[in-house]
Scaffold this motif. Sequence first.
Motif, PDB file in Angstrom:
ATOM      1  N   GLU A   2       7.464  -8.993 -12.067  1.00  0.00           N
ATOM      2  CA  GLU A   2       6.861 -10.306 -12.213  1.00  0.00           C
ATOM      3  C   GLU A   2       6.773 -10.706 -13.688  1.00  0.00           C
ATOM      4  OE1 GLU A   2       5.539  -7.783 -10.535  1.00  0.00           O
ATOM      5  OE2 GLU A   2       6.130  -8.519  -8.564  1.00  0.00           O
ATOM      6  N   ARG A 372      -8.130  -1.772   3.848  1.00  0.00           N
ATOM      7  CA  ARG A 372      -7.661  -2.725   2.839  1.00  0.00           C
ATOM      8  C   ARG A 372      -7.930  -4.175   3.248  1.00  0.00           C
ATOM      9  NH1 ARG A 372      -1.537  -2.481   0.456  1.00  0.00           N
ATOM     10  NH2 ARG A 372      -1.985  -3.576  -1.473  1.00  0.00           N
ATOM     11  N   THR A 377      -9.274  -9.795   5.287  1.00  0.00           N
ATOM     12  CA  THR A 377      -7.871 -10.009   5.660  1.00  0.00           C
ATOM     13  C   THR A 377      -7.728 -10.904   6.895  1.00  0.00           C
ATOM     14  OG1 THR A 377      -7.264  -7.889   4.712  1.00  0.00           O
ATOM     15  CG2 THR A 377      -5.715  -8.831   6.298  1.00  0.00           C
TER      16      THR A 377
ATOM     17  N   GLN B 226       1.656  -2.870  -6.552  1.00  0.00           N
ATOM     18  CA  GLN B 226       0.664  -3.390  -5.607  1.00  0.00           C
ATOM     19  C   GLN B 226       1.180  -4.650  -4.916  1.00  0.00           C
ATOM     20  OE1 GLN B 226      -1.922  -1.988  -4.579  1.00  0.00           O
ATOM     21  NE2 GLN B 226      -3.052  -0.911  -6.160  1.00  0.00           N
ATOM     22  N   ILE B 227       1.839  -5.507  -5.678  1.00  0.00           N
ATOM     23  CA  ILE B 227       2.304  -6.781  -5.138  1.00  0.00           C
ATOM     24  C   ILE B 227       3.364  -6.557  -4.055  1.00  0.00           C
ATOM     25  CG2 ILE B 227       3.735  -8.790  -5.758  1.00  0.00           C
ATOM     26  CD1 ILE B 227       2.038  -8.890  -8.411  1.00  0.00           C
ATOM     27  N   VAL B 228       4.321  -5.692  -4.344  1.00  0.00           N
ATOM     28  CA  VAL B 228       5.400  -5.454  -3.370  1.00  0.00           C
ATOM     29  C   VAL B 228       4.863  -4.694  -2.155  1.00  0.00           C
ATOM     30  CG1 VAL B 228       7.632  -4.348  -2.996  1.00  0.00           C
ATOM     31  CG2 VAL B 228       7.179  -5.546  -5.143  1.00  0.00           C
ATOM     32  N   GLY B 229       4.055  -3.664  -2.421  1.00  0.00           N
ATOM     33  CA  GLY B 229       3.478  -2.895  -1.320  1.00  0.00           C
ATOM     34  C   GLY B 229       2.564  -3.754  -0.458  1.00  0.00           C
ATOM     35  N   GLY B 230       1.772  -4.585  -1.103  1.00  0.00           N
ATOM     36  CA  GLY B 230       0.861  -5.463  -0.374  1.00  0.00           C
ATOM     37  C   GLY B 230       1.606  -6.480   0.466  1.00  0.00           C
ATOM     38  N   MET B 233       2.881  -4.809   3.509  1.00  0.00           N
ATOM     39  CA  MET B 233       1.793  -4.590   4.464  1.00  0.00           C
ATOM     40  C   MET B 233       1.417  -5.908   5.143  1.00  0.00           C
ATOM     41  SD  MET B 233      -1.378  -2.151   3.575  1.00  0.00           S
ATOM     42  CE  MET B 233      -2.436  -1.429   4.807  1.00  0.00           C
ATOM     43  N   ALA B 295      -2.166  -7.940   0.155  1.00  0.00           N
ATOM     44  CA  ALA B 295      -1.721  -7.932   1.555  1.00  0.00           C
ATOM     45  C   ALA B 295      -2.153  -9.188   2.302  1.00  0.00           C
ATOM     46  CB  ALA B 295      -2.277  -6.692   2.272  1.00  0.00           C
TER      47      ALA B 295
END
Lengths: 458, 337
Positions: A2, A372, A377, B226-230, B233, B295
């Motif tokens: 990014e 999470r 969520t 975190q961004i890609v894994g999230g 998910m 996520a």
Amino acid sequence: METIDTSFFTEERAGSFNTVGTSTERADARGHVTGRTQFYEDVSFPNTLHLKMVRSTKHHALIKKLDVAPAMKVPGVVRVLTWKDVPNNWYTILKLIGVGPDDEPVLAEDRVRFIGEQICAVLAETPQAAAEGAKRVKVVYEELPPVFDVEEAMTSKPFTNHGSNYYIYEGHNCRRIRFGDVETAFKQADHILECRYNSAPIEHAPTETTGCVVKPEGNGRYTIYSNTQALYFTLDNTALILGVQFNKLRMIGGTVGGGFGGKVDVIVEPIATLGAMLTNRPVKYAYSRAEEMQVSSPRAAERFYIKDGIMKDGRIFARKITLYVDAGAYCRHSTYGTTKAAAHMPGPYTIPNVHVDAYCVYTNRTPSSAMRGFGVTIADFALESQMDQIARLLKMDPIEFRLKNAYRDGDMKAHRKEVEGAALVEVLQAAAKQSGQKLSSEFLAMSSYGWGSANGKA
Amino acid sequence: MAKLKGRGVAAVNYPTGMNLGGDPSQALIHATTTGSFVVTLSSVDLGQGLKTVIAQIAAETLGIPYDSVMIDTADTDTGPHCMGTFASRGTHRIGNAVIMAAREAREVMLNVAATELEVDAADLVTDGKGRIHVNGAPDKGIGVLDVALAAHFKHGNTISGRGIFLKPKSTPVPETGEMDPDSCQAHACTIAEVEVDDETGVVRVLKLTNGYEVGRAMNPALAHQQIVGGAWMGISHALYETTEPYYPDRAHGPLDFSEYLMPGPADLAEMESVIIERPASNGPYGAKGIGEMTANSPIPAIANAIFDACGVRVTSLPITPEKVLRGLDALQAVNPV
């Protein structure tokens, strides 16, 4: 990777750093990819006993008879632990921060409340002998009617030990948020939009299943090698359950093969430590994949009813939310997650009239717990699906509609905390820019610095 | 039979930390005789990179190189208390505790250096590369190694520090829900592009365009992780996963990864993300927690894109092909072709 768009909040983010902000290689990366990192299961000791749990096969039932004698006849089985062996069998995870009541048994006593509930623990020389012993334990049940639906559970006969199928928040049957007056606001609104949203439970699905190895040190102390996400939570609850001094226990961990909230409950350590105490041998208790999937706490299923009052100009004037969180058979962290959900309402928008009733409801399924995005969520799925429906009703662009309602510094949230450090406006602008969508100047000029203020991109 | 494309938007915020009963974490720091620093914790690294980011924060505050810092965690006999790794609290709570401990240790380090150099400690700066020198006079300086040796063997000083961060208890007001549960909010916006097969009901996520506001990206590679894994998910939650496929019916629970559906590597969407930073006033160097948030925004963005593609509003997760097909059937019953 990014890019960091420094055109937003340029002055606030200014600063010069040596290591902060640099992509230092992850400290454990090479150990992980070469298989050299030590996880709890890489620790092994001679004479370790393997623990296999006998679990309920019924959703809700009285235990009329428990016969462990056939298990003891299996070669290699050393001992079977039942609730009578557990010094303080009833507990709740958050009791150290004042949350009650103790609603869950470590091992079932006269009844079971979900399929998979722990009944007794077989300790054996090998995993195979433990599994064989567990198979031979005889449990005679008398089935009771289960309840699976959260709204039915609210009015059905309580199956918990504390007299209601919902958690009581300081005298209320739900966690409440009251801000403004939604009912009057609905009468003034140009449009009303109501919808129900729901979800099914989800597993954390870590690579490494939950487990621990407990070793007696010969000096009255026990070392617990664990993949818990919270060492002291586990240590303190284990000591309370076993009625031992806190400093008799030592936790070693810190390296976990995936947590996602699934390793915050305290399930494997108390019973494995008890086994180590009663046999004076190391004990290992590791979930199988099937146990991880169906017995370890999932993310709660949730059910939302959202009713919005909307003005023609695109402002949401009132939002009423009724939420049912399916805690399953026991509380664990669900009371906390339900409060977290309530505090998250009505989403990152400034709405002058908000009413939330968030119910933490017990049903006869695997207890849910942290995961999470706990409490948030599924709420975001409901809130943002609702936002899309409203934008379509008003024939507004979905990004511009959100910008119009976005919270900004100085606004008051529904739980009466003043907004500071807001950046919803800017992430909407940044995502629009990234996707090539051109916003009109009115929306490009907005900022989180407040309603009348100039563009925050200074 | 067609593959229908759609675009959907979602925006979210996410709290850093969540407190009901007080939310503390502690850190201890000490220098070795040879000028390395040990940060002692009882905190857990779940694979997100906590040990790395905490070492970066310690190095930054001490003013020494990153590779001079060792993280010693997690043993309750030696490590001071930590609540645990959850609620997007790790970087924020433990980072703040480490800054407090590192400041105390840094002060001792600079005082010893000042004695050795016969200057005022207030005039000293660290270069982040292992040396301490008089501000504006790089030649008038001393190595951290020599400072540590002098502290131990000459002056009898411990270069050490203690740190704690506590978010105090906030009890909600029962009638109104007034409370102060968290420390700050991170933000995200996802624009999802999907393709819906109207014959099979299968949804493919083609692309996710994201904006994330994270306070400060302490380690951009870890933020990327975190961004890609999230996002993965999020796609998985939106379209695949559940332990109870017929909830609230309890039957047919999956027992392994052949029954518990998740997207494979080929199902991960193209990603284009941008990070923006609005440092949190109470965060370590402004950091907010982003672990959980990544996520969340993909899920409703995908649901909204599915509606945009085919006119089916699925209001229950996961959005399986069966639900999409039933929605298409219902549309056709209302408007026969």
